[in-house]
Design a protein around this motif. Structure first.
Motif, short mmCIF file in Angstrom:
data_model
loop_
_atom_site.label_atom_id
_atom_site.label_comp_id
_atom_site.label_asym_id
_atom_site.label_seq_id
_atom_site.Cartn_x
_atom_site.Cartn_y
_atom_site.Cartn_z
N GLN A 1 -9.74 0.07 -2.79
CA GLN A 1 -9.18 1.11 -3.05
C GLN A 1 -9.71 1.78 -4.18
O GLN A 1 -10.05 2.08 -5.63
CB GLN A 1 -7.61 1.38 -3.88
CG GLN A 1 -6.09 0.95 -3.19
CD GLN A 1 -5.83 1.34 -1.90
OE1 GLN A 1 -6.32 2.81 -1.49
NE2 GLN A 1 -4.83 0.68 -1.29
N PHE B 1 0.72 -1.39 -0.05
CA PHE B 1 -0.14 -0.20 -0.07
C PHE B 1 0.92 1.28 0.12
O PHE B 1 0.25 2.60 0.44
CB PHE B 1 -0.89 -0.35 1.65
CG PHE B 1 -1.97 -1.12 1.39
CD1 PHE B 1 -3.26 -1.24 0.60
CD2 PHE B 1 -1.54 -2.37 2.24
CE1 PHE B 1 -4.10 -2.38 0.17
CE2 PHE B 1 -2.61 -3.50 2.14
CZ PHE B 1 -3.88 -3.41 1.06
N LEU C 1 -6.97 0.24 6.29
CA LEU C 1 -6.57 -0.37 5.26
C LEU C 1 -7.07 -1.61 6.20
O LEU C 1 -7.70 -2.27 4.98
CB LEU C 1 -5.31 -0.71 5.12
CG LEU C 1 -4.28 0.72 4.48
CD1 LEU C 1 -3.16 0.60 4.56
CD2 LEU C 1 -4.99 1.00 3.19
#
Length: 117
Positions: free
Chosen positions: A43, A19, A33
Motif C-alpha cells: 500500500q 483492505f 488490489l
C-alpha cells in the motif's frame, strides 16, 4: 462443493476484511488490489498512471490462464510485462464483468488465497 456465488461472497469478504473495501465495490477496485499484489509493492500512494497500469497488470495476470496473455518478464522498475497472445473478445459490459469475476475466482483458487472446500 462451493458454487461460484458462494466463492464470490468469500472473495468480497476477503477484500473487505483485508483492505477495507466497501460492500459491492466496482470490479476495478479488485483489479487495482490484485495489481498491487502482483507488483508486490504494498500500500502506497499511486499516481493516476500507476493505477491504470496496476489494473492492466491485474487484467493480464487474470486472463493469462484463459490464454489471452503470457507473462514475459519484469521491466527495470520491477513491473511485470505481458505479451498479448489473443485478442480479448469484444464483450458487453455485463459479459466483461462475468469474465473478470470468473478470472478473479480462478486467481483466488490458483493462489490459495481462500479456504474453499
Amino acid at each position: 462443493k462451493m458454487n461460484e456465488t458462494e466463492i464470490w461472497i468469500k472473495i468480497e469478504n476477503f477484500f473487505s476484511e483485508n483492505f477495507g473495501t466497501e460492500k459491492n465495490p466496482p470490479i476495478e477496485t479488485f483489479l487495482f488490489l490484485i495489481g498491487i499484489q502482483e507488483l508486490g509493492s504494498g500500500q502506497q500512494k499511486y499516481s493516476k498512471d500507476d493505477k491504470v497500469n496496476l489494473i492492466h497488470i491485474a487484467v493480464c495476470r487474470l486472463l493469462e490462464p484463459f490464454g489471452y496473455y503470457q507473462f514475459e518478464d519484469y521491466d527495470e522498475d520491477g513491473w511485470p510485462m505481458y505479451n498479448q497472445l489473443e485478442e480479448v473478445p469484444d464483450l458487453k459490459p455485463n459479459e466483461q464483468q462475468l469474465l473478470m469475476k470468473k478470472a478473479i475466482i480462478q486467481y483466488f483458487i490458483d493462489e490459495n488465497l481462500l479456504e474453499i472446500s
